[in-house]
Design a protein around this motif. Structure first.
Motif, mmCIF file in Angstrom:
data_model
loop_
_atom_site.group_PDB
_atom_site.id
_atom_site.type_symbol
_atom_site.label_atom_id
_atom_site.label_comp_id
_atom_site.label_asym_id
_atom_site.label_seq_id
_atom_site.Cartn_x
_atom_site.Cartn_y
_atom_site.Cartn_z
ATOM 1 N N PHE A 1 -12.290 -1.872 -70.948
ATOM 2 C CA PHE A 1 -11.678 -0.596 -70.565
ATOM 3 C C PHE A 1 -12.175 -0.161 -69.191
ATOM 4 O O PHE A 1 -11.387 0.228 -68.324
ATOM 5 N N LEU A 2 -13.481 -0.231 -68.965
ATOM 6 C CA LEU A 2 -14.055 0.184 -67.685
ATOM 7 C C LEU A 2 -13.577 -0.699 -66.543
ATOM 8 O O LEU A 2 -13.258 -0.208 -65.449
ATOM 9 N N VAL A 3 -13.476 -1.992 -66.783
ATOM 10 C CA VAL A 3 -13.004 -2.910 -65.744
ATOM 11 C C VAL A 3 -11.533 -2.650 -65.432
ATOM 12 O O VAL A 3 -11.117 -2.670 -64.268
ATOM 13 N N GLN A 4 -10.734 -2.385 -66.460
ATOM 14 C CA GLN A 4 -9.315 -2.087 -66.228
ATOM 15 C C GLN A 4 -9.158 -0.819 -65.387
ATOM 16 O O GLN A 4 -8.278 -0.742 -64.534
ATOM 17 N N GLN A 5 -10.016 0.162 -65.618
ATOM 18 C CA GLN A 5 -9.997 1.380 -64.807
ATOM 19 C C GLN A 5 -10.363 1.055 -63.360
ATOM 20 O O GLN A 5 -9.761 1.580 -62.417
ATOM 21 N N ALA A 6 -11.355 0.198 -63.182
ATOM 22 C CA ALA A 6 -11.771 -0.199 -61.832
ATOM 23 C C ALA A 6 -10.658 -0.969 -61.122
ATOM 24 O O ALA A 6 -10.447 -0.777 -59.918
ATOM 25 N N ILE A 7 -9.933 -1.816 -61.842
ATOM 26 C CA ILE A 7 -8.824 -2.564 -61.246
ATOM 27 C C ILE A 7 -7.736 -1.603 -60.763
ATOM 28 O O ILE A 7 -7.163 -1.790 -59.686
ATOM 29 N N LYS A 8 -7.473 -0.547 -61.529
ATOM 30 C CA LYS A 8 -6.484 0.447 -61.100
ATOM 31 C C LYS A 8 -6.945 1.167 -59.837
ATOM 32 O O LYS A 8 -6.146 1.453 -58.943
ATOM 33 N N GLN A 9 -8.233 1.489 -59.765
ATOM 34 C CA GLN A 9 -8.784 2.200 -58.605
ATOM 35 C C GLN A 9 -8.872 1.303 -57.369
ATOM 36 O O GLN A 9 -8.696 1.767 -56.251
ATOM 37 N N PHE A 10 -9.188 0.029 -57.597
ATOM 38 C CA PHE A 10 -9.426 -0.912 -56.493
ATOM 39 C C PHE A 10 -8.627 -2.197 -56.731
ATOM 40 O O PHE A 10 -9.198 -3.250 -57.006
#
Length: 177
Positions: free
Chosen positions: A8-17
């Protein structure tokens, strides 16, 4: 090992960056373990090598899972400069260089003190049916031959930081000639 939370945290990071490939590499790493995989296969000079993954060595394992090598210059140095004989892998960790060098070496001697790493090395050697890897030095620290050493209690990672001491769990260091 909280893969769902990590994903979940990595998917959020992918959306941001979205242009930062590190997060995609990390997502592939998490996906690998979520699928309950534990083995990756790579090629060394046309020889397929299988290696057990632990989920504890992010940099090394993530690059292998993503189809490359963590330290390609070391891989190239081994393949371009080592023509056979004995390969000594001191501080073998989970055995990436033990496995790589087994393609060219007459004999490979991994030296590692961490019990988790030792089991991974043994499993990977067996998985590849390697007969040129000498496992008899696993579990012994190297030193001047004096003193007893062991791992600090409760080590969660695979980095081996030896401490000198006495009593159960401490073993005499072997001398490297």
């Amino acid at each position: 090992k909280e893969w769902n939370k990590s994903l979940f945290l990595v998917q959020q990071a992918i959306k941001q960056f979205p242009n930062d490939n590190r997060f995609l590499r990390l997502k592939n790493y998490i996906d690998f373990f979520q699928q309950e995989k534990n083995t990756v296969t790579f090629q060394v000079e046309g020889t397929p090598i299988k290696m057990i993954m632990t989920g504890k060595l992010l940099d090394i394992e993530a690059t292998l899972i993503n189809g490359s090598f963590f330290e390609p210059e070391v891989l190239n140095a081994i393949l371009n400069n080592f023509s056979g004989g004995v390969f000594l892998d001191v501080g073998a960790s989970t055995g990436i260089y033990t496995l790589i060098s087994s393609v060219k070496a007459q004999r490979v001697i991994p030296i590692e003190i961490n019990p988790v790493s030792i089991e991974v090395i043994k499993k990977s050697v067996a998985l590849n049916n390697l007969t040129n890897v000498d496992l008899s030095y696993l579990g012994f620290p190297l030193g001047s031959g004096t003193g007893k050493f062991g791992l600090p209690p409760n080590r969660m990672d695979l980095s081996s930081h030896l401490v000198q001491g006495k009593g159960d769990g401490f073993m005499r260091a072997l001398s490297l000639d």
